[in-house]
Design an enzyme around this catalytic site. Structure first.
Site, PDB file in Angstrom:
ATOM      1  N   GLU A  81     -31.931 -23.792 -40.493  1.00 34.07           N
ATOM      2  CA  GLU A  81     -31.061 -23.326 -41.582  1.00 34.07           C
ATOM      3  C   GLU A  81     -31.344 -24.077 -42.890  1.00 34.07           C
ATOM      4  O   GLU A  81     -31.212 -25.310 -42.935  1.00 34.07           O
ATOM      5  CB  GLU A  81     -29.581 -23.498 -41.189  1.00 34.07           C
ATOM      6  CG  GLU A  81     -28.661 -22.886 -42.215  1.00 34.07           C
ATOM      7  CD  GLU A  81     -27.188 -22.863 -41.775  1.00 34.07           C
ATOM      8  OE1 GLU A  81     -26.906 -22.865 -40.570  1.00 34.07           O
ATOM      9  OE2 GLU A  81     -26.340 -22.843 -42.673  1.00 34.07           O
ATOM     10  N   LYS A 260     -18.187 -25.132 -37.765  1.00 34.58           N
ATOM     11  CA  LYS A 260     -19.598 -24.727 -37.758  1.00 34.58           C
ATOM     12  C   LYS A 260     -20.385 -25.625 -38.714  1.00 34.58           C
ATOM     13  O   LYS A 260     -21.508 -26.050 -38.428  1.00 34.58           O
ATOM     14  CB  LYS A 260     -19.723 -23.254 -38.160  1.00 34.58           C
ATOM     15  CG  LYS A 260     -21.103 -22.655 -37.914  1.00 34.58           C
ATOM     16  CD  LYS A 260     -22.065 -22.868 -39.059  1.00 34.58           C
ATOM     17  CE  LYS A 260     -23.417 -22.225 -38.770  1.00 34.58           C
ATOM     18  NZ  LYS A 260     -24.402 -22.509 -39.819  1.00 34.58           N
ATOM     19  N   ASP A 276     -28.288 -31.511 -24.508  1.00 38.44           N
ATOM     20  CA  ASP A 276     -27.798 -30.178 -24.171  1.00 38.44           C
ATOM     21  C   ASP A 276     -26.741 -29.770 -25.208  1.00 38.44           C
ATOM     22  O   ASP A 276     -25.591 -30.199 -25.140  1.00 38.44           O
ATOM     23  CB  ASP A 276     -27.197 -30.244 -22.757  1.00 38.44           C
ATOM     24  CG  ASP A 276     -26.707 -28.905 -22.248  1.00 38.44           C
ATOM     25  OD1 ASP A 276     -26.421 -28.021 -23.077  1.00 38.44           O
ATOM     26  OD2 ASP A 276     -26.579 -28.748 -21.020  1.00 38.44           O
ATOM     27  N   HIS A 375     -27.246 -22.691 -52.365  1.00 35.89           N
ATOM     28  CA  HIS A 375     -28.023 -21.888 -51.417  1.00 35.89           C
ATOM     29  C   HIS A 375     -29.021 -20.955 -52.096  1.00 35.89           C
ATOM     30  O   HIS A 375     -29.978 -20.546 -51.484  1.00 35.89           O
ATOM     31  CB  HIS A 375     -27.074 -21.035 -50.561  1.00 35.89           C
ATOM     32  CG  HIS A 375     -26.578 -21.763 -49.360  1.00 35.89           C
ATOM     33  ND1 HIS A 375     -26.443 -21.174 -48.136  1.00 35.89           N
ATOM     34  CD2 HIS A 375     -26.203 -23.038 -49.189  1.00 35.89           C
ATOM     35  CE1 HIS A 375     -25.984 -22.046 -47.268  1.00 35.89           C
ATOM     36  NE2 HIS A 375     -25.823 -23.188 -47.889  1.00 35.89           N
TER      37      HIS A 375
HETATM   38  P1  NDP Z   1     -30.605 -35.938 -14.484  1.00 32.32           P
HETATM   39  O1  NDP Z   1     -30.362 -35.110 -13.277  1.00 32.32           O
HETATM   40  O2  NDP Z   1     -31.946 -35.896 -15.091  1.00 32.32           O
HETATM   41  O3  NDP Z   1     -30.200 -37.427 -14.089  1.00 32.32           O
HETATM   42  C1  NDP Z   1     -30.404 -38.512 -14.918  1.00 32.32           C
HETATM   43  C2  NDP Z   1     -31.778 -39.125 -14.661  1.00 32.32           C
HETATM   44  O4  NDP Z   1     -32.018 -40.193 -15.574  1.00 32.32           O
HETATM   45  C3  NDP Z   1     -31.873 -39.694 -13.259  1.00 32.32           C
HETATM   46  O5  NDP Z   1     -33.115 -39.309 -12.726  1.00 32.32           O
HETATM   47  C4  NDP Z   1     -31.826 -41.192 -13.495  1.00 32.32           C
HETATM   48  O6  NDP Z   1     -32.622 -41.873 -12.581  1.00 32.32           O
HETATM   49  C5  NDP Z   1     -32.493 -41.292 -14.863  1.00 32.32           C
HETATM   50  N1  NDP Z   1     -32.136 -42.541 -15.548  1.00 32.32           N
HETATM   51  C6  NDP Z   1     -33.039 -43.470 -15.962  1.00 32.32           C
HETATM   52  N2  NDP Z   1     -32.427 -44.485 -16.565  1.00 32.32           N
HETATM   53  C7  NDP Z   1     -31.109 -44.227 -16.550  1.00 32.32           C
HETATM   54  C8  NDP Z   1     -29.967 -44.936 -17.034  1.00 32.32           C
HETATM   55  N3  NDP Z   1     -30.061 -46.102 -17.644  1.00 32.32           N
HETATM   56  N4  NDP Z   1     -28.751 -44.359 -16.870  1.00 32.32           N
HETATM   57  C9  NDP Z   1     -28.635 -43.164 -16.267  1.00 32.32           C
HETATM   58  N5  NDP Z   1     -29.685 -42.451 -15.764  1.00 32.32           N
HETATM   59  C10 NDP Z   1     -30.918 -42.983 -15.910  1.00 32.32           C
HETATM   60  O7  NDP Z   1     -29.596 -35.595 -15.623  1.00 32.32           O
HETATM   61  P2  NDP Z   1     -28.046 -35.487 -15.648  1.00 32.32           P
HETATM   62  O8  NDP Z   1     -27.386 -35.709 -14.325  1.00 32.32           O
HETATM   63  O9  NDP Z   1     -27.637 -36.378 -16.762  1.00 32.32           O
HETATM   64  O10 NDP Z   1     -27.825 -33.978 -16.036  1.00 32.32           O
HETATM   65  C11 NDP Z   1     -28.165 -33.514 -17.315  1.00 32.32           C
HETATM   66  C12 NDP Z   1     -28.861 -32.190 -17.223  1.00 32.32           C
HETATM   67  O11 NDP Z   1     -28.092 -31.276 -16.469  1.00 32.32           O
HETATM   68  C13 NDP Z   1     -29.065 -31.576 -18.575  1.00 32.32           C
HETATM   69  O12 NDP Z   1     -30.400 -31.126 -18.641  1.00 32.32           O
HETATM   70  C14 NDP Z   1     -28.114 -30.393 -18.567  1.00 32.32           C
HETATM   71  O13 NDP Z   1     -28.612 -29.361 -19.379  1.00 32.32           O
HETATM   72  C15 NDP Z   1     -28.062 -30.000 -17.133  1.00 32.32           C
HETATM   73  N6  NDP Z   1     -26.875 -29.314 -16.630  1.00 32.32           N
HETATM   74  C16 NDP Z   1     -25.736 -29.163 -17.369  1.00 32.32           C
HETATM   75  C17 NDP Z   1     -24.619 -28.565 -16.824  1.00 32.32           C
HETATM   76  C18 NDP Z   1     -23.384 -28.471 -17.664  1.00 32.32           C
HETATM   77  O14 NDP Z   1     -23.361 -28.966 -18.773  1.00 32.32           O
HETATM   78  N7  NDP Z   1     -22.302 -27.851 -17.176  1.00 32.32           N
HETATM   79  C19 NDP Z   1     -24.615 -28.037 -15.446  1.00 32.32           C
HETATM   80  C20 NDP Z   1     -25.841 -28.287 -14.763  1.00 32.32           C
HETATM   81  C21 NDP Z   1     -26.928 -28.884 -15.343  1.00 32.32           C
HETATM   82  P3  NDP Z   1     -32.035 -42.261 -11.133  1.00 32.32           P
HETATM   83  O15 NDP Z   1     -31.939 -40.995 -10.376  1.00 32.32           O
HETATM   84  O16 NDP Z   1     -33.050 -43.218 -10.620  1.00 32.32           O
HETATM   85  O17 NDP Z   1     -30.704 -42.904 -11.337  1.00 32.32           O
END
Ligand code: NDP
Length: 424
Positions: A81, A260, A276, A375
């Site tokens: 935008e 917005k 996200d 704009h």
């Molecule tokens: P992930 O499933 O990728 O989990 C976080 C990852 O980051 C893990 O693999 C974790 O490793 C790693 N990690 C590394 N360092 C750190 C740290 N310091 N602290 C925390 N984690 C760390 O992501 P999320 O569970 O955060 O989920 C986010 C995703 O889910 C987004 O892409 C989103 O779009 C999607 N999503 C969103 C939904 C919603 O908003 N309703 C529903 C479903 C999906 P380790 O495993 O070793 O801990």
């Protein structure tokens, strides 16, 4: 850079990137993919989503000098935008001169829920669950041990009866991650024990995007003298900005547009940092409706005695610096490098400050010159591009278009054809 960004907007993209590298703001390894236009490789994109054909590019810009909690940030913005980046730069500059933003991260936990139904006695069921609180929290932690090892984990649980449902809520410290998959995994491990404890059935177990345990506030205080050099006009502008903020509380039609404008900035940084944006938007709009009607998220109050305008913005900001697709996109890695590898809380505080800055610029324009004045030129530029003008033809076409009162694509095409004839 010593805070001297004069002329940055006049440079070419290559010159801007060079400057960032030379000033040490962007390390070579992050700079290279941007300089070579190698952002998201197709093979990575093909792993991230389904039925992938190509990638879609968007302008990736920089807004210099956001002063937040005493630290100066050079902020990557991804937005298509026109005028968003210019407005944010203007606001960041003024607010920096007034002392910058102060923020408060109230908490940084994510909430998930399990909806239970067909429960005979909801009070009794809730009691049975609460008696096992420690066991259930431990069970949630066991389902995702790596987050416990990182210092996070399940922190609290509670229940509420709503309509036909007894809803179980779990709040989890997800550290640097947004936590959707973490929460979903933990919640699914609890569905069976909860069905047994309540005698009911689980309809679903899922993260909630209404992230009220991730609220962040940004504040700023702007001296009237930065609103206008004319003392009386500055005071009038401050009064009108306070009124504009009141209007966004009173009228949902205005509130939606007001918010917005806030998201023009927030989404640009959320996108640039690989977060996200649907999650952030959903949570914030739900928060804007928390009192039963949809309201503006920010508040501006004028203090005529001290000649200061106070701005405040609070909303859920469940952003991450790890997980999801954050590690996969080289442009996102460059963004985090530009921001000095912030922690999730710091990034959230910066993003809310950006939202407040964007809101300041929008409201100030609306109650003074109006939004269209600023704009017009950008709109003319966009039309010039659509009309097929080459880079060297754009300045002349834009100046002819802005001199015309009502211009559109057809006018741009006509003027471009005339200019080309004249130059033959
Ligand atoms: P992930 O499933 O990728 O989990 C976080 C990852 O980051 C893990 O693999 C974790 O490793 C790693 N990690 C590394 N360092 C750190 C740290 N310091 N602290 C925390 N984690 C760390 O992501 P999320 O569970 O955060 O989920 C986010 C995703 O889910 C987004 O892409 C989103 O779009 C999607 N999503 C969103 C939904 C919603 O908003 N309703 C529903 C479903 C999906 P380790 O495993 O070793 O801990």
């Amino acid at each position: 850079m010593n805070g001297n960004w004069t002329g940055f907007s006049k440079k070419s993209p290559a010159e801007r990137l060079q400057l960032l590298k030379e000033s040490g703001l962007l390390q070579q390894e992050y700079w290279q993919p941007l300089a070579e236009q190698r952002t998201l490789p197709l093979e990575t994109a093909n792993q991230m989503s389904e039925n992938v054909l190509a990638t879609l590019a968007l302008p990736y810009s920089l807004v210099p000098d956001f002063l937040v909690d005493g630290r100066c940030y050079q902020v990557p913005f991804v937005t298509e935008e026109p005028s968003v980046v210019a407005a944010a730069s203007f606001a960041a500059k003024i607010i920096k001169r007034s002392g910058g933003f102060e923020t408060e991260v109230h908490k940084r936990q994510m909430i998930g829920q399990i909806a239970l139904y067909q429960i005979e006695d909801a009070d009794l069921a809730a009691q049975s669950v609460l008696q096992k609180k420690a066991d259930l929290l431990a069970r949630a932690d066991q389902a995702y041990p790596s987050i416990v090892a990182r210092g996070g984990g399940a922190r609290d649980l509670w229940l509420e009866q709503k309509d036909d449902f007894l809803i179980f809520y779990l709040s989890v410290d997800t550290q640097e991650a947004m936590g959707a998959n973490m929460l979903n995994t933990m919640l699914e491990s609890l569905t069976l024990p909860l069905e047994e404890l309540t005698g009911g059935k689980s309809l679903m177990a899922i993260l909630s995007n209404y992230a009220t345990d991730s609220l962040v506030t940004a504040r700023c205080v702007i001296d009237y003298r930065f609103l206008s050099r004319d003392r009386a006009e500055a005071a009038l502008l401050a009064d009108k900005m306070q009124l504009a903020s009141k209007l966004a509380q009173a009228d949902p039609y205005r509130a939606a547009t007001h918010n917005k404008g806030i998201f023009n900035g927030i989404d640009a940084v959320v996108l640039a940092t690989g977060n996200d944006w649907r999650a952030v938007e959903a949570g914030a709009h739900a928060y804007a409706s928390r009192e039963g009607s949809y309201r503006g998220l920010s508040a501006w109050t004028a203090d005529p005695d001290k000649r200061q305008l106070h701005g405040q913005l609070t909303l859920p900001m469940p952003v991450a610096t790890k997980g999801g697709s954050i590690g996969l996109n080289p442009a996102v890695a460059a963004s985090l490098d530009l921001l000095g590898q912030p922690r999730a809380k710091e990034l959230a505080a910066l993003i809310v400050s950006v939202g407040l800055a964007q809101n300041f610029a929008a409201i100030k324009a609306l109650v003074s010159t109006g939004i269209q004045a600023g704009h017009m030129k950008l709109q003319a530029k966009s039309l010039a591009l659509q009309a097929g003008a080459k880079e060297e033809e754009i300045p002349a076409l834009v100046s002819h278009l802005t001199a015309t009162k009502n211009f559109n694509l057809a006018t741009a095409q006509e003027i471009l054809a005339d200019l080309r004839k004249q130059n033959q």
